[in-house]
Design an enzyme around this catalytic site. Structure first.
Site, PDB file in Angstrom:
ATOM      1  N   SER A   1       0.830  -1.204   0.000  1.00 52.96           N
ATOM      2  CA  SER A   1       0.000   0.000   0.000  1.00 52.96           C
ATOM      3  C   SER A   1       0.871   1.264   0.000  1.00 52.96           C
ATOM      4  O   SER A   1       1.664   1.466  -0.902  1.00 52.96           O
ATOM      5  CB  SER A   1      -0.956  -0.048   1.184  1.00 52.96           C
ATOM      6  OG  SER A   1      -1.947   0.953   1.083  1.00 52.96           O
TER       7      SER A   1
ATOM      8  N   ASP B   1      -6.188   2.304  -3.399  1.00 54.18           N
ATOM      9  CA  ASP B   1      -7.375   2.253  -2.539  1.00 54.18           C
ATOM     10  C   ASP B   1      -7.548   3.555  -1.754  1.00 54.18           C
ATOM     11  O   ASP B   1      -8.513   3.706  -1.005  1.00 54.18           O
ATOM     12  CB  ASP B   1      -7.349   1.045  -1.599  1.00 54.18           C
ATOM     13  CG  ASP B   1      -6.167   1.029  -0.639  1.00 54.18           C
ATOM     14  OD1 ASP B   1      -5.313   1.928  -0.715  1.00 54.18           O
ATOM     15  OD2 ASP B   1      -6.094   0.082   0.181  1.00 54.18           O
TER      16      ASP B   1
ATOM     17  N   ASP C   1      -2.482   6.040  -4.007  1.00 56.77           N
ATOM     18  CA  ASP C   1      -1.330   5.329  -3.461  1.00 56.77           C
ATOM     19  C   ASP C   1      -1.008   4.141  -4.375  1.00 56.77           C
ATOM     20  O   ASP C   1      -1.702   3.915  -5.374  1.00 56.77           O
ATOM     21  CB  ASP C   1      -1.586   4.934  -2.008  1.00 56.77           C
ATOM     22  CG  ASP C   1      -2.707   3.926  -1.843  1.00 56.77           C
ATOM     23  OD1 ASP C   1      -3.570   3.837  -2.752  1.00 56.77           O
ATOM     24  OD2 ASP C   1      -2.746   3.215  -0.826  1.00 56.77           O
TER      25      ASP C   1
ATOM     26  N   ASP D   1      -1.504   0.977  -4.491  1.00 62.04           N
ATOM     27  CA  ASP D   1      -2.513  -0.033  -4.823  1.00 62.04           C
ATOM     28  C   ASP D   1      -3.886   0.581  -5.085  1.00 62.04           C
ATOM     29  O   ASP D   1      -4.872  -0.127  -5.253  1.00 62.04           O
ATOM     30  CB  ASP D   1      -2.592  -1.114  -3.757  1.00 62.04           C
ATOM     31  CG  ASP D   1      -3.025  -0.603  -2.386  1.00 62.04           C
ATOM     32  OD1 ASP D   1      -2.816   0.593  -2.095  1.00 62.04           O
ATOM     33  OD2 ASP D   1      -3.574  -1.401  -1.604  1.00 62.04           O
TER      34      ASP D   1
END
Length: 448
Positions: A97, A245, A241, A243
């Site tokens: 992340s 999310d 970010d 990933d």
């Protein structure tokens, strides 16, 4: 050497230091057993260590008898949606992340497309501590199936979101600068924006995992995006970010407004069209309280951790939720944090209201929030929590996740991070001076 972080957010560490091939193999093999040796979906962000970790994950799953569906580089919410869509027995997302480039992690997804809950982890985590795992013979080894359609399928799902009017957004001809930090969002976000009719300026949208700046989309890390918005005279800038999310927003003036506004703006538009229960975590700005009061809907707060919010959102049959770090959740799409859902809602709000980002921000109550983190390796956290609990006389204490104390229109929280070896202090108040004062008081209580 840093510790391996094992929490409700999965297993993460520095590759080659704490997140070793042996560790990855053990957790992948344990997850194979947890999933009944069925079908497991695997996706990853673009980190330079992603391919290494992916191959070890494949080895653990396939040698245990699982069939693997490989999505390649895919956003975290994209993997979650595909686990449900493909009716798989589980999923593994290889991503750390917002953590720096040297980190990587495994996030584990159940068969309904949600991260494992605390209860699920009491079953799963002990499996990884075993000394041996099931290994199949040569004639029981199943396939690794490449699945290249995940981004297309998820994009179509987003475009069918009932609260989004594609024509209305397209007519505005919004110019959008998107910074994907060379992460997984690079394969999804620009395409979605173009499908909505936006004129797109790509910034750091090469999914090679070489982050051009610190990957957490906080204002301090978005100077390049702020400059690009002004240079291109864009209506808005979006940052995600690695990933994808979490979503951060830059106004048409080139000002990073802060991730807390992502959720507040999305909620304000969403609830104007569809009312119902809202669920957020305890670290989310009290702007969400004001928005929910405006529309007369119930607000529930949970401990930090996406699965905590998702579980309560589903249980209450809520309509909207998320976390104050820029993660908006719309159960109609999937009750998970998703930057793309946030982008759609912000663009729709701009189109429907005729207002700029700055105009929308000005319509919300104003608070100052200060987020800090401190190395707590030498701190007795049990004693620190006791000091903190008693350090704000007259405040309302909530002990669901660390300690949060509400004092009138202000609040302050101390908690241990699920994703980094640190203690986090978050303080919010009507003015920056008040928020900073709460932060200093909290820091003194942390270190005694």
């Amino acid at each position: 050497m840093s510790a391996l972080m094992v929490s409700i957010s999965g297993v993460r560490g520095i590759v080659g230091e704490t997140l070793t091939p042996e560790v990855v193999l053990a957790y992948a093999s344990a997850f194979a057993e947890y999933c009944g040796y069925g079908t497991v979906v695997v996706g990853r962000d673009s980190r330079v260590t992603g391919e290494l970790v992916r191959q070890v994950v494949f080895a653990g799953l396939v040698s245990s008898g699982c069939k693997v569906i490989d999505l390649g580089i895919c956003t975290t919410p994209g993997v979650q949606v595909m686990v449900k869509h493909l009716k798989a027995d589980g999923g593994i997302i290889i991503t750390a992340s917002h953590n720096p480039v040297q980190w990587n992690a495994l996030k584990f997804v159940g068969n309904k497309g949600f991260f494992l809950s605390k209860e699920d982890n009491t079953i799963f985590m002990p499996l990884a501590a075993k000394s041996g795992f099931k290994r199949v013979l040569w004639d029981e080894v199943k396939k690794i199936e490449a699945y290249p359609d995940a981004i297309r399928i998820y994009t179509q799902k987003l475009l069918k979101f009932s609260l989004i009017n594609k024509l209305a957004i397209k007519k505005k001809k919004f110019k959008v600068v998107i910074d994907c930090v060379n992460g997984a969002g690079s394969v999804m976000c620009p395409g979605l924006l173009r499908a909505l009719g936006c004129r797109v300026v790509e910034l750091n949208c090469k999914p090679d995992g070489l982050f051009p700046h610190e990957p957490e989309p906080t204002p301090a890390n978005l100077k390049q995006l702020c400059a690009a918005v002004k240079k291109h005279k864009a209506h808005v800038g979006f940052a995600v970010d690695p990933d994808a999310d979490r979503l951060a927003i830059v106004s048409e003036k080139g000002v990073a407004i802060g991730e807390e506004y992502t959720l507040a703006l999305c909620a304000d538009y969403f609830l104007s069209r569809k009312k119902g229960p809202v669920v957020v975590n305890l670290s989310t700005s009290r702007m969400i309280n004001d928005v929910c009061e405006k529309y007369g809907v119930k607000l529930t707060r949970t401990p930090v951790g996406e699965i905590n919010v998702s579980t309560e959102l589903v249980r209450q049959k809520g309509v909207f939720g998320g976390e104050g770090n820029g993660g908006a959740m719309a159960p109609e799409i999937h009750a998970c944090r998703d930057a793309c859902t946030g982008m759609e809602l912000v663009l729709q709000y701009m189109a429907a209201s005729g207002k700029s980002v700055s105009g929308l921000v000005a319509s919300l109550p104003s608070y100052a929030i200060v987020k800090t983190k401190y190395d707590c390796s030498a701190v007795d956290m049990a004693r620190a929590f006791d000091r903190f609990k008693n350090g704000f006389p007259g405040g309302a204490v909530d002990e669901q996740d660390g300690i949060r104390v509400d004092i009138g229109k202000s609040w302050v929280q101390l908690r241990k991070s699920n994703t980094e070896p640190v203690a986090r202090i978050i303080a919010e108040a009507p003015t920056a001076a008040e928020a900073q004062q709460l932060t200093e008081q909290a820091k003194a209580l942390l270190f005694g």
